[in-house]
Scaffold this active site. Structure first.
Site, PDB file in Angstrom:
ATOM      1  N   ALA A  63       5.116   3.830  -3.161  1.00 17.10           N
ATOM      2  CA  ALA A  63       6.399   3.874  -3.857  1.00 17.10           C
ATOM      3  C   ALA A  63       7.472   4.411  -2.921  1.00 17.10           C
ATOM      4  O   ALA A  63       7.187   5.032  -1.898  1.00 17.10           O
ATOM      5  CB  ALA A  63       6.287   4.758  -5.090  1.00 17.10           C
ATOM      6  N   GLY A 102       1.358   2.670  -4.826  1.00 15.27           N
ATOM      7  CA  GLY A 102       1.814   1.442  -5.484  1.00 15.27           C
ATOM      8  C   GLY A 102       1.489   0.198  -4.690  1.00 15.27           C
ATOM      9  O   GLY A 102       1.266  -0.873  -5.263  1.00 15.27           O
ATOM     10  N   GLU A 105      -1.942  -0.609  -5.595  1.00 18.33           N
ATOM     11  CA  GLU A 105      -1.953  -1.118  -6.975  1.00 18.33           C
ATOM     12  C   GLU A 105      -1.506  -2.579  -7.015  1.00 18.33           C
ATOM     13  O   GLU A 105      -2.025  -3.372  -7.816  1.00 18.33           O
ATOM     14  CB  GLU A 105      -1.071  -0.235  -7.858  1.00 18.33           C
ATOM     15  CG  GLU A 105      -1.717   1.121  -8.127  1.00 18.33           C
ATOM     16  CD  GLU A 105      -0.818   2.102  -8.850  1.00 18.33           C
ATOM     17  OE1 GLU A 105      -1.298   2.779  -9.782  1.00 18.33           O
ATOM     18  OE2 GLU A 105       0.375   2.193  -8.498  1.00 18.33           O
ATOM     19  N   GLU A 125      -1.449   9.609  -4.528  1.00 16.13           N
ATOM     20  CA  GLU A 125      -0.416  10.213  -5.373  1.00 16.13           C
ATOM     21  C   GLU A 125      -0.670  11.680  -5.695  1.00 16.13           C
ATOM     22  O   GLU A 125       0.268  12.469  -5.852  1.00 16.13           O
ATOM     23  CB  GLU A 125      -0.288   9.419  -6.681  1.00 16.13           C
ATOM     24  CG  GLU A 125       0.417   8.082  -6.556  1.00 16.13           C
ATOM     25  CD  GLU A 125      -0.518   6.942  -6.190  1.00 16.13           C
ATOM     26  OE1 GLU A 125      -0.107   5.780  -6.299  1.00 16.13           O
ATOM     27  OE2 GLU A 125      -1.669   7.209  -5.776  1.00 16.13           O
TER      28      GLU A 125
END
Length: 694
Positions: A63, A102, A105, A125
């Site tokens: 992210a 992310g 993901e 994270e």
């Protein structure tokens, strides 16, 4: 400005290339670009599949951290993932560099994943105080099972592509060009008419899971994760994947994610993340200065510290000679090093081959002449100025021109040590923390004449040795130990005023410290501090309050864990409260006319923590630390300050500098001159500003 996601078609395969340097973070532009590219690929009858790949040095490293704490902007990452899952055509993720957070993901949501062998994948994270928030805790367990997923998610450490392939996360390792391999793989999927394969539909590995998996995992992290929020929510979220349909599990994951996002821990851990990177920047170093190459090293002293420092060089592949004038000490020190490595091999954290390589790089000598050609020498002898100056005088005569002459002193004046040589520009402090082969902090200390090249060299060396380096100015105790003095002073005063070692330690461990001051002192060895205090006794004003408790323990030969007794008595490594210590404390209080009273845990925390803040402010005033966040890094990596609190200076800002100042002023009235507020603290608090506000 280049679009953050480039679209091209190659042999009927749409290629979506993320171009958002340096790490292709999932910014709003990248998220929107991926959706637009997928829409285009799905709508084009000439396109049979899509490949998502990163431009530059990496796939998608996660992210955009700059967006953390700000109002989210559409499209959200879950919108991107829904679009991938809605594709009517195969989507292949092509991974190189890092696919983290992310980015991983995104890859997990694609139908297939290919990677070059050097790639890494992971969900880090937790290191920022949050949990994966876009399906990582729901999809990864479906792919590899909950236990293996927990092993990746809770520590937050990435794994190499080969291991990911062995686990079934990656479908193919590409040997040649990644894009060529990914396009070829996509064409094979199309040619073989493979059905679209979504991780969300894989339920076999999350069905009928024994609840003991999660209870055992919670027990296994209990000590290490004490005080943290995110690791526990990671486990809760993975457990939810085994109990709920995926859409409900995704909602539960999102609930836990926002709980962590709203926690002060997230702010503290992100502050720590950025501060670690900021500490490497030295504003007054010339832009063109180049560090010296360190291809060989020497360490003076074969004791615990010298041996640990030598292990750092060997672990980095740098040959190192240990010099000690005693053959007995040298043999013992090399034996301890070998034993430490053997323990790592037995634990599985090091291979036998790696141990053998490291041991071959470490040699011992009793002759100064044998170390003369080393690029750097680190002195780790007794913490006495006379000894240090004698050693540096000898080094000045034997070391080659341009060699870095470093001292591991934790308190002594760098300039006085440098004055024992004719090359003060090459002299600098490199304060390793004990055990030096484990602790991550390297507190580098510049002298008045340390050259920019010497400073740049030890800062670069820290990175080579996998340390977190902070540059400090020269003063008594530098950053860390100068601040520690007030912390220990108040801890000892609290004993005389009514507390006992076990209460003080417990209050501060409940606050989040890895170890309270008295357990820490016993572990490190009380004789070290005793020697320093005796050396400085003549400097202490006669009317200044002083606690003799630690000295009296040392006079009885109670040096801590190594002698079986210090503040505590020991059975193995277990610290047991000792009535003999309490007798010494009570006697000291009586002699000084101190009436003991009940002391709250809250007072213990404030009395011990606020001196760190106040002294840290003075260190900033004097320019000993470059920035407040450097002070935080010293305490996070050198002294066990809880990372989720961000460090003492950040923690004080979160409380409010005005509130901290008011308490310090109260202590000043009661306890006298030790508590005089720092001018910078007063200025910032009264102006309603933080440490960095201008």
């Amino acid at each position: 400005m280049t679009d953050p996601v480039l679209y091209a078609v190659r042999d009927g395969i749409a290629v979506l290339t993320v171009e958002n340097p340096p790490v292709n973070a999932l910014s709003q532009g990248v998220r929107a670009g991926l959706i637009a590219g997928l829409d285009k690929a799905d709508a084009d009858p000439a396109v049979s599949a899509a490949v998502i790949i990163g431009g530059g040095r990496t796939f998608i490293a996660g992210a955009d951290i700059k967006e953390f704490g700000k109002p989210p902007t559409q499209p959200y990452l879950p919108d991107v993932l829904k679009r991938i899952e809605a594709m009517k055509k195969p989507v292949v993720a092509a991974l190189h560099g890092t696919a983290l957070g992310g980015g991983f993901e995104v890859a997990l949501t694609c139908h297939w994943r290919v990677a070059i062998e050097a790639a890494q994948v992971g969900l880090p994270e937790v290191k920022l105080g949050v949990i994966p928030g876009s399906g990582g805790t729901q999809r990864l367990p479906r792919l590899i099972g909950p236990k293996l997923a927990l092993d990746m998610i809770v520590p937050g450490n990435p794994i190499p592509a080969k291991k990911a392939h062995d686990l079934g996360i990656i479908d193919q390792i590409v040997a040649g060009d990644l894009l060529d391999g990914a396009v070829a793989f996509a064409k094979t999927v199309v040619a073989e008419k493979r059905p679209l394969r979504l991780v969300r539909d894989m339920n076999d590995k999350v069905s009928n899971v024994d609840p003991a998996v999660f209870e055992d995992y919670r027990k296994s992290i209990a000590r290490k994760a004490k005080g943290f929020l995110a690791p526990w929510r990671c486990i809760d979220a993975v457990e939810a994947a085994t109990k709920l349909p995926i859409d409900e599990g995704l909602l539960k994951e999102r609930e836990y994610f926002f709980e962590c996002m709203d926690s002060p821990q997230r702010k503290g851990q992100i502050h720590a993340f950025f501060s670690e990177r900021e500490a490497a920047k030295i504003p007054d170093l010339p832009a063109d200065v180049q560090p010296k190459q360190i291809a060989s090293a020497a360490v003076l002293g074969a004791g615990t510290m010298g041996g640990g420092i030598a292990m750092n060089f060997a672990n980095a592949g740098i040959p190192v000679k240990i010099l000690d004038m005693s053959q007995e000490a040298l043999s013992r020190g090399l034996g301890v090093i070998e034993k430490n490595y053997a323990t790592s091999v037995a634990r599985g954290s090091m291979s036998q081959a790696a141990m053998d390589r490291a041991m071959k790089l470490i040699t011992g000598t009793q002759q100064f002449e044998d170390i003369g050609q080393a690029d750097i020498v680190v002195e780790a002898v007794f913490e006495e100025m006379g000894v240090k100056k004698d050693v540096f005088g000898k080094l000045d005569t034997v070391m080659k021109p341009g060699a870095v002459l470093a001292t591991n002193t934790s308190t002594l004046n760098i300039d006085e040590i440098a004055a024992a040589t004719k090359r003060p520009q090459d002299v600098i402090g490199t304060h390793f923390f004990s055990p030096a082969n484990v602790m991550k902090l390297l507190e580098n200390v510049r002298g008045a004449k340390s050259s920019p090249e010497t400073i740049a060299t030890v800062m670069a060396l820290g990175k080579t040795l996998k340390k977190v380096s902070v540059l400090a100015g020269n003063c008594d105790g530098f950053i860390g130990n100068r601040m520690l003095h007030g912390y220990l002073r108040e801890a000892n005063f609290l004993l005389e005023e009514g507390a006992l070692p076990q209460q003080v330690d417990k209050a501060l461990e409940d606050f989040g410290l890895a170890m309270g001051p008295f357990r820490m002192g016993d572990l490190a060895g009380l004789d070290v501090g005793w020697r320093i205090r005796k050396g400085k006794a003549h400097l202490r004003p006669a009317d200044e309050r002083y606690s003799p408790v630690a000295d009296r323990l040392c006079e009885l030969g109670r040096f801590g864990q190594k002698t079986g007794a210090g503040f505590y008595k020991y059975e193995g490594r277990d610290a047991i409260p000792d009535p003999a210590t309490e007798e010494i404390i009570l006697a000291s209080a009586k002699e000084q006319g101190i009436e003991r009273r009940a002391i709250s845990d809250e007072e213990i925390v404030r009395r011990c923590m606020y001196p760190l803040v106040n002294e840290g402010a003075k260190i900033l005033e004097e320019g000993i630390a470059i920035r407040a966040s450097d002070v935080d890094i010293v305490y996070l990596f050198g002294y066990g300050f809880p990372v989720y609190r961000g460090g003492p200076m950040f923690w004080a800002e979160q409380i409010g500098l005005d509130k901290v100042l008011a308490t310090i002023r109260g202590f000043h009235k009661i306890h006298g001159k030790f508590w005089e507020p720092a001018k910078l603290l007063v200025q910032r608090a009264e102006a309603g500003k933080g440490w960095n506000d201008r």
